[in-house]
Design a protein around this motif. Structure first.
Motif, PDB file in Angstrom:
ATOM      1  N   LEU A 137       0.811  -1.221   0.000  1.00 48.22           N
ATOM      2  CA  LEU A 137       0.000   0.000   0.000  1.00 48.22           C
ATOM      3  C   LEU A 137       0.843   1.268   0.000  1.00 48.22           C
ATOM      4  CD1 LEU A 137      -2.662  -0.992   2.681  1.00 48.22           C
ATOM      5  CD2 LEU A 137      -2.850  -1.191   0.195  1.00 48.22           C
ATOM      6  N   LEU A 138       1.771   1.347   0.941  1.00 47.02           N
ATOM      7  CA  LEU A 138       2.595   2.543   1.129  1.00 47.02           C
ATOM      8  C   LEU A 138       4.021   2.122   1.458  1.00 47.02           C
ATOM      9  CD1 LEU A 138       0.201   4.445   3.558  1.00 47.02           C
ATOM     10  CD2 LEU A 138       0.754   5.204   1.235  1.00 47.02           C
ATOM     11  N   ASP A 175       6.759   7.743   2.337  1.00 45.36           N
ATOM     12  CA  ASP A 175       5.998   8.710   1.546  1.00 45.36           C
ATOM     13  C   ASP A 175       6.377   8.653   0.064  1.00 45.36           C
ATOM     14  OD1 ASP A 175       8.523   9.759   1.733  1.00 45.36           O
ATOM     15  OD2 ASP A 175       7.895  11.709   2.513  1.00 45.36           O
ATOM     16  N   LEU A 176       6.934   7.509  -0.352  1.00 49.21           N
ATOM     17  CA  LEU A 176       7.366   7.346  -1.736  1.00 49.21           C
ATOM     18  C   LEU A 176       6.173   7.348  -2.696  1.00 49.21           C
ATOM     19  CD1 LEU A 176       9.751   6.651  -3.705  1.00 49.21           C
ATOM     20  CD2 LEU A 176       9.113   4.255  -3.361  1.00 49.21           C
ATOM     21  N   ILE A 177       6.335   8.069  -3.811  1.00 50.43           N
ATOM     22  CA  ILE A 177       5.381   8.020  -4.919  1.00 50.43           C
ATOM     23  C   ILE A 177       6.120   7.344  -6.069  1.00 50.43           C
ATOM     24  CG2 ILE A 177       4.010   9.358  -6.543  1.00 50.43           C
ATOM     25  CD1 ILE A 177       3.833  11.547  -4.331  1.00 50.43           C
ATOM     26  N   LEU A 178       5.553   6.227  -6.546  1.00 54.61           N
ATOM     27  CA  LEU A 178       6.193   5.410  -7.563  1.00 54.61           C
ATOM     28  C   LEU A 178       5.153   5.009  -8.599  1.00 54.61           C
ATOM     29  CD1 LEU A 178       8.882   3.824  -8.250  1.00 54.61           C
ATOM     30  CD2 LEU A 178       7.874   1.918  -6.995  1.00 54.61           C
ATOM     31  N   ASP A 179       5.505   5.112  -9.862  1.00 54.09           N
ATOM     32  CA  ASP A 179       4.581   4.712 -10.926  1.00 54.09           C
ATOM     33  C   ASP A 179       5.361   3.940 -11.980  1.00 54.09           C
ATOM     34  OD1 ASP A 179       2.610   4.392 -12.803  1.00 54.09           O
ATOM     35  OD2 ASP A 179       2.099   6.507 -12.952  1.00 54.09           O
ATOM     36  N   THR A 180       5.373   2.621 -11.840  1.00 57.71           N
ATOM     37  CA  THR A 180       6.033   1.752 -12.804  1.00 57.71           C
ATOM     38  C   THR A 180       4.987   0.792 -13.367  1.00 57.71           C
ATOM     39  OG1 THR A 180       6.605  -0.095 -11.352  1.00 57.71           O
ATOM     40  CG2 THR A 180       8.104   1.815 -11.327  1.00 57.71           C
ATOM     41  N   PRO A 181       5.299   0.090 -14.442  1.00 56.59           N
ATOM     42  CA  PRO A 181       4.329  -0.880 -14.979  1.00 56.59           C
ATOM     43  C   PRO A 181       3.977  -1.988 -13.980  1.00 56.59           C
ATOM     44  CG  PRO A 181       6.018  -0.391 -16.615  1.00 56.59           C
ATOM     45  CD  PRO A 181       6.459   0.256 -15.327  1.00 56.59           C
ATOM     46  N   THR A 182       4.885  -2.320 -13.076  1.00 57.75           N
ATOM     47  CA  THR A 182       4.627  -3.423 -12.144  1.00 57.75           C
ATOM     48  C   THR A 182       4.189  -2.976 -10.760  1.00 57.75           C
ATOM     49  OG1 THR A 182       6.994  -3.476 -11.640  1.00 57.75           O
ATOM     50  CG2 THR A 182       6.193  -5.058 -13.254  1.00 57.75           C
ATOM     51  N   LYS A 186       2.661   0.525  -8.427  1.00 58.14           N
ATOM     52  CA  LYS A 186       2.263   1.917  -8.222  1.00 58.14           C
ATOM     53  C   LYS A 186       2.118   2.149  -6.726  1.00 58.14           C
ATOM     54  CE  LYS A 186      -0.176   2.201 -12.659  1.00 58.14           C
ATOM     55  NZ  LYS A 186       1.053   2.047 -13.348  1.00 58.14           N
ATOM     56  N   LEU A 187       2.800   3.180  -6.230  1.00 61.19           N
ATOM     57  CA  LEU A 187       2.726   3.546  -4.813  1.00 61.19           C
ATOM     58  C   LEU A 187       2.437   5.030  -4.692  1.00 61.19           C
ATOM     59  CD1 LEU A 187       5.794   1.613  -3.375  1.00 61.19           C
ATOM     60  CD2 LEU A 187       3.379   1.111  -2.980  1.00 61.19           C
ATOM     61  N   PRO A 188       1.547   5.410  -3.787  1.00 57.90           N
ATOM     62  CA  PRO A 188       0.723   4.512  -2.980  1.00 57.90           C
ATOM     63  C   PRO A 188      -0.238   3.702  -3.853  1.00 57.90           C
ATOM     64  CG  PRO A 188       0.029   6.791  -2.678  1.00 57.90           C
ATOM     65  CD  PRO A 188       1.257   6.822  -3.535  1.00 57.90           C
ATOM     66  N   HIS A 189      -0.761   2.612  -3.290  1.00 58.52           N
ATOM     67  CA  HIS A 189      -1.695   1.756  -4.037  1.00 58.52           C
ATOM     68  C   HIS A 189      -2.819   2.636  -4.577  1.00 58.52           C
ATOM     69  CE1 HIS A 189      -4.720  -1.235  -4.940  1.00 58.52           C
ATOM     70  NE2 HIS A 189      -3.826  -2.194  -4.764  1.00 58.52           N
ATOM     71  N   PRO A 225      -3.419   5.856  11.815  1.00 58.12           N
ATOM     72  CA  PRO A 225      -4.397   6.914  11.565  1.00 58.12           C
ATOM     73  C   PRO A 225      -3.784   8.268  11.228  1.00 58.12           C
ATOM     74  CG  PRO A 225      -4.240   6.471  13.915  1.00 58.12           C
ATOM     75  CD  PRO A 225      -3.441   5.400  13.210  1.00 58.12           C
ATOM     76  N   ASP A 226      -2.562   8.529  11.683  1.00 57.17           N
ATOM     77  CA  ASP A 226      -1.949   9.840  11.493  1.00 57.17           C
ATOM     78  C   ASP A 226      -0.963   9.887  10.335  1.00 57.17           C
ATOM     79  OD1 ASP A 226      -3.395  10.842  13.662  1.00 57.17           O
ATOM     80  OD2 ASP A 226      -1.887  10.089  15.071  1.00 57.17           O
ATOM     81  N   VAL A 227      -0.766   8.761   9.650  1.00 60.64           N
ATOM     82  CA  VAL A 227       0.125   8.745   8.485  1.00 60.64           C
ATOM     83  C   VAL A 227      -0.552   9.523   7.355  1.00 60.64           C
ATOM     84  CG1 VAL A 227       1.132   7.255   6.705  1.00 60.64           C
ATOM     85  CG2 VAL A 227       1.307   6.616   9.119  1.00 60.64           C
ATOM     86  N   ILE A 228       0.234  10.353   6.678  1.00 64.75           N
ATOM     87  CA  ILE A 228      -0.280  11.181   5.591  1.00 64.75           C
ATOM     88  C   ILE A 228      -0.152  10.432   4.259  1.00 64.75           C
ATOM     89  CG2 ILE A 228      -0.008  13.365   4.325  1.00 64.75           C
ATOM     90  CD1 ILE A 228      -0.791  13.923   7.164  1.00 64.75           C
ATOM     91  N   HIS A 229      -1.242  10.368   3.515  1.00 65.14           N
ATOM     92  CA  HIS A 229      -1.214   9.794   2.164  1.00 65.14           C
ATOM     93  C   HIS A 229      -0.391  10.737   1.295  1.00 65.14           C
ATOM     94  CE1 HIS A 229      -2.566   8.527  -1.791  1.00 65.14           C
ATOM     95  NE2 HIS A 229      -3.161   7.466  -1.249  1.00 65.14           N
ATOM     96  N   PRO A 230       0.693  10.239   0.666  1.00 63.66           N
ATOM     97  CA  PRO A 230       1.606  11.143  -0.036  1.00 63.66           C
ATOM     98  C   PRO A 230       1.033  11.818  -1.283  1.00 63.66           C
ATOM     99  CG  PRO A 230       2.296   8.859  -0.306  1.00 63.66           C
ATOM    100  CD  PRO A 230       1.164   8.854   0.672  1.00 63.66           C
ATOM    101  N   VAL A 231      -0.061  11.318  -1.819  1.00 60.82           N
ATOM    102  CA  VAL A 231      -0.674  11.959  -2.986  1.00 60.82           C
ATOM    103  C   VAL A 231      -1.851  12.832  -2.564  1.00 60.82           C
ATOM    104  CG1 VAL A 231      -1.943  11.549  -5.132  1.00 60.82           C
ATOM    105  CG2 VAL A 231       0.076  10.159  -4.591  1.00 60.82           C
ATOM    106  N   LEU A 232      -2.701  12.292  -1.689  1.00 66.60           N
ATOM    107  CA  LEU A 232      -3.919  13.011  -1.295  1.00 66.60           C
ATOM    108  C   LEU A 232      -3.671  14.060  -0.222  1.00 66.60           C
ATOM    109  CD1 LEU A 232      -6.372   9.968  -1.202  1.00 66.60           C
ATOM    110  CD2 LEU A 232      -5.930  11.560  -3.089  1.00 66.60           C
ATOM    111  N   GLY A 233      -2.562  13.935   0.507  1.00 68.99           N
ATOM    112  CA  GLY A 233      -2.233  14.918   1.528  1.00 68.99           C
ATOM    113  C   GLY A 233      -3.152  14.894   2.736  1.00 68.99           C
ATOM    114  N   LYS A 234      -3.885  13.795   2.925  1.00 66.46           N
ATOM    115  CA  LYS A 234      -4.794  13.645   4.068  1.00 66.46           C
ATOM    116  C   LYS A 234      -4.319  12.482   4.915  1.00 66.46           C
ATOM    117  CE  LYS A 234      -9.193  13.541   2.882  1.00 66.46           C
ATOM    118  NZ  LYS A 234     -10.432  13.276   2.119  1.00 66.46           N
ATOM    119  N   THR A 235      -4.672  12.492   6.203  1.00 62.01           N
ATOM    120  CA  THR A 235      -4.296  11.356   7.037  1.00 62.01           C
ATOM    121  C   THR A 235      -5.132  10.138   6.643  1.00 62.01           C
ATOM    122  OG1 THR A 235      -5.914  11.729   8.797  1.00 62.01           O
ATOM    123  CG2 THR A 235      -3.778  12.887   9.000  1.00 62.01           C
TER     124      THR A 235
END
Length: 154
Positions: free
Chosen positions: A100-101, A104-111, A113-116, A134-144
């Motif tokens: 899932l995560l 805070d890495l954002i990755l987009d490869t053919p095999t 994608k992070l975050p999921h 609960p307090d971890v921030i989603h690196p794309v959405l910027g929300k916990t």
């Protein structure tokens, strides 16, 4: 690095399947930092008579994401999973381990994608994940993760 996984099973001894998957993660990927409760859920994306048992787990690791993906796919095969879901065609499974995560890495490869890319749409993923992080921030959405779970409408 902290890596978060979603675990799911709807065949066999479901609780044992989840515990075995967690054991494999700890042995091959890294120390388990947290494990959610196990949640009974209805199948998502397909019809089945078999309910799922889902959980979320966080591990500390020094392994890179693509190596982790390879390990989790090997674990799935060793535990008896014979196919991956392709093009939204979901089926019963002994175990499903989704990455899932990875911090805070954002990755987009053919095999991988992070975050999921679908995690925030799936209650069976977000409920156990929000329990342990609960307090971890989603690196794309910027929300916990807790806020994302609370905002789910499905």
């Amino acid at each position: 690095m902290h890596v978060y996984f979603s675990l799911g099973t709807n065949l066999g001894d479901k609780e044992q399947n989840l515990r075995l998957a967690v054991q494999h993660i700890e042995e091959r990927i890294g120390k388990i930092v947290s494990l959610s409760a196990f949640y009974a859920t209805a199948p998502w994306g397909f019809t089945s008579d078999n309910a799922f048992l889902n959980a979320a787990v966080c591990a500390e690791t020094s392994l890179p994401p693509l190596e982790i993906l390879s390990i989790t796919q090997s674990v799935e095969q060793e535990m008896g999973r014979t196919h991956k879901s392709v093009n939204g065609e979901y089926k019963d499974r002994v175990i499903d381990i989704d990455l899932l995560l990875y911090d805070d890495l954002i990755l987009d490869t053919p095999t991988l994608k992070l975050p999921h890319p679908l995690m925030q749409e799936r209650r069976f993923v977000m409920e156990p994940l929000a329990e342990i992080a609960p307090d971890v921030i989603h690196p794309v959405l910027g929300k916990t993760l807790g806020d994302i779970y609370r905002d789910l409408t499905d």
